[in-house]
Design a protein around this motif. Structure first.
Motif, PDB file in Angstrom:
ATOM      1  N   LEU A   1       0.786  -1.229   0.000  1.00 29.01           N
ATOM      2  CA  LEU A   1       0.000   0.000   0.000  1.00 29.01           C
ATOM      3  C   LEU A   1       0.829   1.296   0.000  1.00 29.01           C
ATOM      4  CD1 LEU A   1      -2.922   0.957  -0.092  1.00 29.01           C
ATOM      5  CD2 LEU A   1      -2.949   0.932   2.411  1.00 29.01           C
ATOM      6  N   PRO A   2       1.894   1.431   0.788  1.00 32.59           N
ATOM      7  CA  PRO A   2       2.650   2.692   0.726  1.00 32.59           C
ATOM      8  C   PRO A   2       3.167   3.002  -0.674  1.00 32.59           C
ATOM      9  CG  PRO A   2       3.275   1.439   2.665  1.00 32.59           C
ATOM     10  CD  PRO A   2       2.416   0.526   1.839  1.00 32.59           C
ATOM     11  N   LEU A   3       3.603   1.971  -1.375  1.00 27.62           N
ATOM     12  CA  LEU A   3       4.109   2.168  -2.737  1.00 27.62           C
ATOM     13  C   LEU A   3       2.966   2.454  -3.709  1.00 27.62           C
ATOM     14  CD1 LEU A   3       6.544   2.202  -4.613  1.00 27.62           C
ATOM     15  CD2 LEU A   3       6.325  -0.279  -4.860  1.00 27.62           C
ATOM     16  N   ILE A   4       1.827   1.802  -3.507  1.00 27.10           N
ATOM     17  CA  ILE A   4       0.676   2.020  -4.383  1.00 27.10           C
ATOM     18  C   ILE A   4       0.187   3.463  -4.270  1.00 27.10           C
ATOM     19  CG2 ILE A   4      -1.724   1.349  -4.865  1.00 27.10           C
ATOM     20  CD1 ILE A   4      -0.962  -1.478  -3.847  1.00 27.10           C
ATOM     21  N   TYR A   5       0.089   3.958  -3.039  1.00 27.20           N
ATOM     22  CA  TYR A   5      -0.288   5.369  -2.857  1.00 27.20           C
ATOM     23  C   TYR A   5       0.727   6.292  -3.533  1.00 27.20           C
ATOM     24  CZ  TYR A   5      -4.099   4.734   0.544  1.00 27.20           C
ATOM     25  OH  TYR A   5      -5.291   4.421   1.149  1.00 27.20           O
ATOM     26  N   SER A   6       2.002   5.985  -3.383  1.00 28.16           N
ATOM     27  CA  SER A   6       3.058   6.843  -3.946  1.00 28.16           C
ATOM     28  C   SER A   6       3.054   6.805  -5.463  1.00 28.16           C
ATOM     29  CB  SER A   6       4.423   6.390  -3.409  1.00 28.16           C
ATOM     30  OG  SER A   6       4.429   6.385  -1.999  1.00 28.16           O
ATOM     31  N   TYR A   7       2.659   5.677  -6.034  1.00 26.54           N
ATOM     32  CA  TYR A   7       2.615   5.521  -7.489  1.00 26.54           C
ATOM     33  C   TYR A   7       1.647   6.503  -8.128  1.00 26.54           C
ATOM     34  CZ  TYR A   7       2.612   3.025 -11.986  1.00 26.54           C
ATOM     35  OH  TYR A   7       2.744   2.694 -13.314  1.00 26.54           O
TER      36      TYR A   7
ATOM     37  N   LEU B   1      10.905   8.594  -2.895  1.00 24.81           N
ATOM     38  CA  LEU B   1       9.655   8.868  -3.605  1.00 24.81           C
ATOM     39  C   LEU B   1       8.442   8.602  -2.705  1.00 24.81           C
ATOM     40  CD1 LEU B   1      10.563   7.326  -7.078  1.00 24.81           C
ATOM     41  CD2 LEU B   1      10.170   9.756  -6.602  1.00 24.81           C
ATOM     42  N   ILE B   2       8.522   7.541  -1.922  1.00 20.50           N
ATOM     43  CA  ILE B   2       7.432   7.216  -0.990  1.00 20.50           C
ATOM     44  C   ILE B   2       7.302   8.309   0.065  1.00 20.50           C
ATOM     45  CG2 ILE B   2       6.709   5.590   0.812  1.00 20.50           C
ATOM     46  CD1 ILE B   2       7.970   3.374  -0.946  1.00 20.50           C
TER      47      ILE B   2
END
Length: 326
Positions: free
Chosen positions: A244-250, A277-278
């Motif tokens: 999830l943290p990466l998905i939000y950041s994407y 980036l995150i």
């Protein structure tokens, strides 16, 4: 077996029950080849916090017919099921460490670990068959295990896929993690002869708890080191598991993140850039906010359960999950 986790020392009755859970598991690990038996016992002894049996034990006090011996056996079965999924997880994730100790697949090989996990699955159903009241409960546990395994397969299938879909992530962790928490709460309630409404509340509470637990686990993966989580930091990202943290950041940095992830084999510098980036996108804080929402739902659901000492403990340990540091 090892002593229970320090987390439970403030709850003497619960701690005693967990020691009995460990004893039941230990009694069922019986293999003629003592070398194999010793390897599987080591897996069982690296049991961590034993959250799932804790929830089963507490929810077994919801209904009018609390049976301590049965509750301990059910909790042991569910912990054995959890152990089996962890052994298989380590194969899928190619993890060399679990809670700071060498994993079974790293110590032996993948085939050995898979068969060991299957053996633990068999123990789960042996214990359930000896202690549950009905065939329907066994069927429910089998269907729940099916959901857990489908969640694991979906995670494997989605490795190295662009981290675009929050919906798919939530569906995956609903099966992979939340189902086992839900099953623990539900089974405890059913076996205490709780009402249908109460068992449904227990199931829903367990589901929300499991969702929050996995999201927090995924947050910690970006913050951890070998000493805090017992595994390398950003292990999921390195293995193509995008949480999830990466998905939000994407959503804010798709081009930059895609440029990193297309490499598949990420260097330390790549991981540092990914972490930056995150941080820029507040991916960790956004994920934490969702975990808090699930926790709030869990606490609200627990409030609707019958009053009792078990209920205060349920609320207390669910709240403490948000403060996890390991």
């Amino acid at each position: 077996m090892v002593s229970t986790h320090p987390l439970w020392h403030d709850y003497p009755n619960l701690s005693q029950n967990l020691n009995q859970v460990e004893a039941v598991i230990n009694q069922h690990i019986r293999i003629k080849n003592k070398k194999i038996e010793a390897q599987i016992r080591r897996v069982a002894e690296n049991s961590g916090k034993m959250l799932r049996p804790v929830y089963a034990l507490l929810c077994s006090q919801i209904g009018p017919d609390y049976d301590e011996e049965k509750a301990i056996a059910i909790a042991a079965a569910l912990e054995t099921l959890h152990m089996a999924t962890l052994v298989h997880d380590d194969v899928i994730d190619e993890a060399d460490l679990r809670r700071g100790q060498e994993t079974l697949h790293a110590k032996k090989d993948n085939r050995y670990a898979i068969y060991a996990g299957d053996y633990l699955f068999s123990i789960c159903f042996t214990i359930l068959a000896n202690h549950t009241n009905s065939v329907s409960m066994l069927e429910y546990n089998a269907r729940s295990m099916e959901k857990v395994l489908i969640g694991e397969l979906d995670q494997l299938e989605s490795r190295y896929t662009s981290p675009k879909s929050i919906k798919r992530y939530l569906a995956r962790i609903s099966g992979k993690t939340a189902q086992l928490f839900a099953l623990s709460c539900y089974t405890g309630a059913v076996e205490s002869n709780a009402s249908k409404r109460q068992t449904r509340l227990a199931y829903n509470a367990g589901h929300y708890i499991g969702m929050a637990f996995q999201i927090i686990d995924d947050i910690l993966d970006y913050q951890a080191n070998d000493n805090t989580l017992g595994k390398p930091a950003m292990a999921d990202a390195k293995n193509g598991i995008y949480t999830l943290p990466l998905i939000y950041s994407y959503q804010n940095h798709a081009t930059e993140i895609d440029a990193l992830l297309t490499k598949q084999s990420l260097t330390s510098e790549d991981l540092h850039d990914l972490q930056a980036l995150i941080d820029q996108a507040d991916g960790l804080s956004k994920a934490l906010q969702l975990a808090k929402r699930y926790t709030k739902k869990a606490l609200s659901t627990i409030d609707k359960l019958p009053n009792g000492e078990y209920k205060a403990i349920l609320k207390s340990i669910t709240e403490k999950m948000l403060a996890r540091t390991m």
